[in-house]
Design a protein around this motif. Structure first.
Motif: not given
Ligand code: PMV
Length: 361
Positions: A181-182, A185
């Motif tokens: 998921t963006d 990190q």
């Protein structure tokens, strides 16, 4: 990283006997994994608290064998031979064999026990599969002693995932993210990673009291449930919502906003069950007492302003989550008003934990 990074370079395996033991915890998801592609690649990201007291303890003994045509293993739970566990482990061995080339060269004796009752309705697959994956990694580490702790944990999580998806979140603690998921990190679909951002004091030592509402076998396995997300009318929105919820959780965890935390986890739990109720075929895993407990929690929260919330896994049991500093009054409420809704008044007091541990003989 890709799957290929977990295929070891050819190594020579010493033909000797050995024994290794690990204890590995269960975990409870805050943002839920529900829906998967092949090989437990999740359709959406998830995050969980690692638990502390609900654990599986596994000892893996190995001895060299000549015939490499098949896998060879026996399984014991609490000292009793469990041939009905074998198909799941056979499938697991088939899935991980490319990554553990020594598997066919040994006979394995798997001795396992849980700190929670087997019939409690608490899934032992996360703790059980992670404990087995860790034992296998210890064997590989004895062959490749230069392996880093980071790689060891990543590969243990990767292997555990191939046994049971959510098991990949049980290797470390206290908050583990799995699924790319963006907003997070390092998050990826192959293995769980430690949540890498700031977490407010409010979420340290978080408590999880597990109310055992129904202790029977699940009517619908999670494998069947995950697969029902394939043609699910709300799948696309649900998967997107999990990304959004993880992003929102990031600021909640940083600020310590307990009200927003409760809102998010309860919505996640009810959405998980809403997916079950709206799949085809549809099913309901909550029981009348699950709803009684939820309503009591809401009433008590409104009356006292205390930060008590709940989450659910794929079953009828209720995980009651609350901060340590409010535990005295909340536990009193649980004992006085909620325990009556449990089967045989059984419940388990657990809290956030920090992951699996190797047991030295
Ligand atoms: O690991 P599985 O396949 O048993 O799936 C677990 C799914 C939930 O417990 C419902 C959610 C989660 O993220 O743990």
């Amino acid at each position: 990283m890709t799957e290929h990074d977990f295929i070891p370079k050819p190594y020579t395996i010493a033909k000797q006997t050995g024994k290794v033991s690990w204890e590995s915890p269960s975990n409870i998801a805050l943002v839920k994994y529900w829906g998967k592609k092949k090989d437990q690649i999740p359709e959406n990201p998830s995050i969980s608290f690692t638990l502390n007291n609900c654990k599986t303890i596994t000892t893996l003994s190995y001895s060299p064998k000549e015939n490499v045509a098949d896998f060879s293993f026996e399984v014991y739970l609490d000292g009793i031979k469990k041939d009905d566990f074998k198909p799941k482990i056979q499938t697991f061995f088939e899935r991980v064999e490319d990554y553990l080339p020594f598997l066919r060269q040994f006979h394995f004796k798997i001795e396992t026990q849980n700190t929670f009752p087997h019939s409690s309705g608490i899934a032992s697959s996360a703790s059980g599969m992670s404990a087995l994956a860790l034992c296998l990694m210890s064997i590989e580490k004895s062959i490749q002693p230069q392996m880093t702790v980071e790689f060891f944990n990543q590969k243990a999580s990767f292997l555990a995932r191939l046994g049971s998806g959510s098991a990949c979140r049980s290797i470390e603690g206290d908050l583990i993210v799995w699924g790319k998921t963006d907003s997070i990190q390092g998050s990826n679909d192959l293995f769980g990673v430690k949540y890498p951002y700031a977490v407010h004091e409010n979420f340290k030592n978080y408590q999880d009291t597990i109310l055992l509402v129904d202790k029977g076998e699940k009517q619908v396995s999670s494998t069947v449930g995950h697969n029902l997300m394939h043609d699910h009318p709300f799948a696309k929105n649900r998967f997107q919502q999990a990304h959004t919820n993880l992003e929102s959780l990031k600021s909640i965890l940083k600020s310590g906003d307990l009200d927003s935390f409760i809102e998010l986890i309860e919505s996640e739990a009810l959405t998980l069950h809403a997916m079950m109720m709206t799949s085809m075929p549809y099913f309901i895993l909550m029981k009348p007492n699950t709803l009684e407990i939820i309503n009591k929690i809401w009433k008590f929260r409104k009356a006292t302003g205390l930060h008590i919330g709940f989450t659910l896994d794929a079953g009828a049991n209720v995980h009651v989550l609350y901060p340590k500093k409010e535990s005295e009054k909340i536990l009193e409420f649980i004992q006085n008003e909620l325990v009556a809704y449990c089967k045989n008044e059984e419940y388990i007091c657990d809290e956030i934990g920090f992951g699996a541990e190797k047991i030295n003989d």
